[in-house]
Design an enzyme around this catalytic site. Structure first.
Site, short mmCIF file in Angstrom:
data_model
loop_
_atom_site.label_atom_id
_atom_site.label_comp_id
_atom_site.label_asym_id
_atom_site.label_seq_id
_atom_site.Cartn_x
_atom_site.Cartn_y
_atom_site.Cartn_z
N SER A 177 35.77 37.18 38.74
CA SER A 177 35.42 36.90 40.13
C SER A 177 34.02 37.43 40.42
CB SER A 177 36.48 37.50 41.06
OG SER A 177 36.32 36.97 42.36
N ASN A 178 33.71 37.59 41.68
CA ASN A 178 32.40 38.11 42.08
C ASN A 178 32.59 38.99 43.30
OD1 ASN A 178 31.94 36.45 44.57
ND2 ASN A 178 32.20 34.81 43.08
#
Ligand code: CTP
Ligand code: CA
Length: 227
Positions: A33-34
């Site tokens: 993810s980020n």
């Protein structure tokens, strides 16, 4: 501001907002993810609803639904987000793509949990589809299409390039390398870059104030309703 009059300048408008970072499966328990928190997208959804819009929020994060938001669609991956957004986009007057969509995902996610005994796995990535390009290409007449650009270098030049390449009306350029700005913060500092060539600096402010500036720009870009 308590007691301030909120203009109802999006009365009757349908607005689609995306928020949060997508999560791309590695295996049954792990994701890539980020750092996007979704806060800026939620603030845009809240502001649009407060100004009278019927808002659909497509989100990867589980935050309280802002008052007045009509529909919330929870998604995980870039592909899920695309499946939620693309069929709805032709029906709305404004699209604000605040989500941080992954550019790459594991090519071959494992159905079960990868065990550590075999050592660090080699994870092959493949590109996701940039569906904002499709939204720009297929944009209905009169729709206002807004993108976000997260940059650390050459912020304005990169944002302008994305604006043109993706067929946007407005891009919210975010210098995510600057202190107090962007990911995970309650504040943000952006430049609104318009297809009309006009740039507007929004100084470091809370994300709701940034959302207000974004919606002000959207309202200015909306075609005048035929009398
Ligand atoms: N976006 C999208 N689908 C993707 C990637 C990005 O719809 N697969 C959208 C984002 O929601 C954002 C805009 O495109 O509104 C710009 O995203 P950004 O990551 O800043 O730009 P990219 O074109 O992905 O380029 P890069 O990450 O290399 O800077
Ligand atoms: Ca990207």
């Amino acid at each position: 501001v308590a007691g301030a009059v909120v203009p109802r300048d999006l009365d009757g408008a349908r607005v689609l907002v995306t928020a949060g970072g997508t999560r791309e499966r590695i295996d049954a328990v792990r994701v890539i993810s980020n750092r996007s928190s979704g806060k800026q997208g939620y603030a845009v959804a809240a502001e649009a609803a407060a100004r009278g819009a019927a808002v659909t929020l497509v989100t990867t994060v589980d935050r309280p639904t802002p008052p007045g938001v009509a529909e919330v669609v929870r998604v995980e991956s870039a592909a899920d987000m695309e499946a939620a957004v693309v069929p709805r986009a032709p029906e709305v007057d404004v699209v604000v793509m605040a989500a941080a969509v992954a550019d790459f995902r594991p090519a071959d996610p494992a159905p079960g949990k990868i065990k550590k005994d075999a050592g660090p796995p080699a994870i092959t990535l493949e590109p996701t589809h940039d569906f904002l390009v499709d939204l720009g290409r297929d944009k209905p007449a009169g729709q206002v299409l807004v993108g976000f650009a997260a940059e650390t270098d050459d912020v304005l030049a990169n944002a302008r390039g994305k604006l043109t390449r993706k067929g946007l009306d407005l891009i919210v350029a975010n210098d995510v390398g600057a202190p107090g700005v962007g990911f995970e913060h309650d504040t943000n500092q952006v430049v609104l870059v318009g297809a009309d060539g006009i740039d507007k600096d929004v100084p470091l402010s809370d994300k709701r104030a940034v959302a207000r500036a974004v919606i002000d720009a959207v309202v200015a870009l909306r075609p005048r309703a035929a009398a």
